[in-house]
Design an enzyme around this catalytic site. Structure first.
Site, PDB file in Angstrom:
ATOM      1  N   GLY A  80       0.786  -1.236   0.000  1.00 63.98           N
ATOM      2  CA  GLY A  80       0.000   0.000   0.000  1.00 63.98           C
ATOM      3  C   GLY A  80       0.815   1.280   0.000  1.00 63.98           C
ATOM      4  N   ASP A 118       8.608  -3.982   8.099  1.00 64.93           N
ATOM      5  CA  ASP A 118       7.269  -4.565   7.989  1.00 64.93           C
ATOM      6  C   ASP A 118       7.272  -5.899   8.737  1.00 64.93           C
ATOM      7  OD1 ASP A 118       4.806  -3.822   5.752  1.00 64.93           O
ATOM      8  OD2 ASP A 118       4.679  -5.754   6.802  1.00 64.93           O
ATOM      9  N   VAL A 174       5.693  -3.767  14.620  1.00 66.01           N
ATOM     10  CA  VAL A 174       5.775  -2.468  15.320  1.00 66.01           C
ATOM     11  C   VAL A 174       5.193  -2.520  16.734  1.00 66.01           C
ATOM     12  CG1 VAL A 174       5.835  -0.956  13.274  1.00 66.01           C
ATOM     13  CG2 VAL A 174       3.624  -1.594  14.284  1.00 66.01           C
ATOM     14  N   ASN A 216       3.712   4.529   9.387  1.00 66.36           N
ATOM     15  CA  ASN A 216       2.647   4.247   8.434  1.00 66.36           C
ATOM     16  C   ASN A 216       1.925   2.922   8.717  1.00 66.36           C
ATOM     17  OD1 ASN A 216       1.428   4.193   5.518  1.00 66.36           O
ATOM     18  ND2 ASN A 216       2.655   2.316   5.672  1.00 66.36           N
ATOM     19  N   TYR A 219     -10.508   0.957  15.372  1.00 68.47           N
ATOM     20  CA  TYR A 219      -9.675   1.681  14.405  1.00 68.47           C
ATOM     21  C   TYR A 219      -9.781   3.192  14.631  1.00 68.47           C
ATOM     22  CZ  TYR A 219      -7.750   2.968   9.813  1.00 68.47           C
ATOM     23  OH  TYR A 219      -6.984   3.499   8.802  1.00 68.47           O
ATOM     24  N   THR A 261      -6.008   0.724  -1.367  1.00 65.31           N
ATOM     25  CA  THR A 261      -4.885  -0.151  -1.005  1.00 65.31           C
ATOM     26  C   THR A 261      -5.494  -1.464  -0.500  1.00 65.31           C
ATOM     27  OG1 THR A 261      -4.862   0.431   1.321  1.00 65.31           O
ATOM     28  CG2 THR A 261      -3.575   1.848  -0.147  1.00 65.31           C
ATOM     29  N   PRO A 262      -4.670  -2.493  -0.329  1.00 66.39           N
ATOM     30  CA  PRO A 262      -5.216  -3.767   0.171  1.00 66.39           C
ATOM     31  C   PRO A 262      -6.009  -3.614   1.467  1.00 66.39           C
ATOM     32  CG  PRO A 262      -2.985  -4.097  -0.630  1.00 66.39           C
ATOM     33  CD  PRO A 262      -3.242  -2.620  -0.712  1.00 66.39           C
TER      34      PRO A 262
END
Ligand SMILES: NC(=O)c1ccc[n+]([C@@H]2O[C@H](COP(=O)([O-])OP(=O)(O)OC[C@H]3O[C@@H](n4cnc5c(N)ncnc54)[C@H](O)[C@@H]3O)[C@@H](O)[C@H]2O)c1
Length: 247
Positions: free
Chosen positions: A16, A36, A55, A81, A149, A184-185
């Site tokens: 993404g 990642d 992360v 990100n 979220y 994005t995915p």
């Protein structure tokens, strides 16, 4: 080149917007530490230093940052990100604690950990830029809620302001970007797969299209570069106008 020799840590780099940031920042002369939790599907440009780390895991983040800093000899930009948006995330009354915890672990704790281990390196430089990816959902309510979220992204905005005030005197600025819906995915894998859900969201975007990864990465490019040397504590809304749309 707008980022010549700047050493930039980009999290969520495999897919993404993070992946697009690696490509665009690289073209602009940055040295990139790409982090990642999974391997990228497409190989990075030669010279990009990829390191696998979650992360939300303190030891992994600390190790990854040390490795990256050793590799390039310093750190100038923290580009937070990495983020997740789970299909099981709904209203508070339906969302299970596991979904809540997992979301907050990546989206909020992840930024805390990258800042915890990354900021001391920026302080050594006497300058730096922290870019935190929030979301437009932190700014407006949504009748189709994803509350874990949304709460995680609200935390990102509040933390960004605190970082801006604390570390501004040390030459380090901290800003957030609030993207609107980007193809994005993260969205296309489930939410935008359903035509009715897709149409519902598209209808709300005055620009008449979903965002593309580069729409956000160009805002991040500004924040990473010295062009933004007096931009501190901002929440840049890049959303095709969706949050301005009353009707
Ligand atoms: N796509 C959108 O519409 C949209 C809108 C607003 C904000 N955002 C935010 O933008 C950011 C990037 O999202 P995207 O749309 O590019 O998503 P994406 O799913 O394409 O990419 C996210 C990347 O983060 C990585 N990641 C997930 N958990 C991780 C972890 N624990 N540690 C390290 N890496 C991890 C994933 O492996 C993936 O490569 C996220 O913070 C997201 O919340 C996205």
């Amino acid at each position: 080149m707008r980022l010549k020799n700047k050493i930039c840590l980009i999290t969520g780099a495999a897919s993404g917007m993070g992946r697009a940031a690696c490509d665009i920042f690289y073209q602009e002369g940055a040295k990139i530490i790409a982090m990642d939790v999974r391997e990228p599907e497409k190989k990075f440009h030669d010279g990009i230093f990829f390191i696998k780390a979650d992360v939300g895991n303190s030891q992994e983040v600390s190790h990854a940052i040390n490795e990256g800093v050793q590799h390039f000899g310093g750190l100038d930009v923290l580009y937070n990100n990495a983020g997740i948006f789970l299909e099981t995330d709904r209203s508070v009354v339906e969302t299970e604690p596991g979904t809540w915890e997992k979301t907050l672990d990546v989206n909020a704790k992840g930024i805390y950990l990258v800042c915890k281990y990354g900021i001391p390196h920026l302080i050594k430089r006497g300058s730096g830029s922290i870019i935190n990816i929030a979301s437009f959902v932190a700014l407006v309510g949504c009748s189709v809620p994803q509350d874990a979220y949304t709460a995680s992204k609200g935390a990102v905005l509040a933390l960004t302001k605190s970082l801006a005030v604390q570390f501004g005197p040390k030459g380090i600025r901290a800003n957030a970007i609030c993207p609107g819906p980007i193809e994005t995915p993260l969205l296309t894998q489930w939410l935008l797969k359903k035509p009715a859900e897709k149409a519902k969201r598209l209808n709300r975007i005055p620009m008449g299209r979903f965002g593309q990864t580069k729409d956000i990465v160009y805002a991040a490019l500004y924040l990473a570069s010295d062009e933004s040397s007096w931009t501190n504590g901002a929440s840049l809304v890049v959303d095709g106008g969706i949050t301005s749309n009353y009707f």
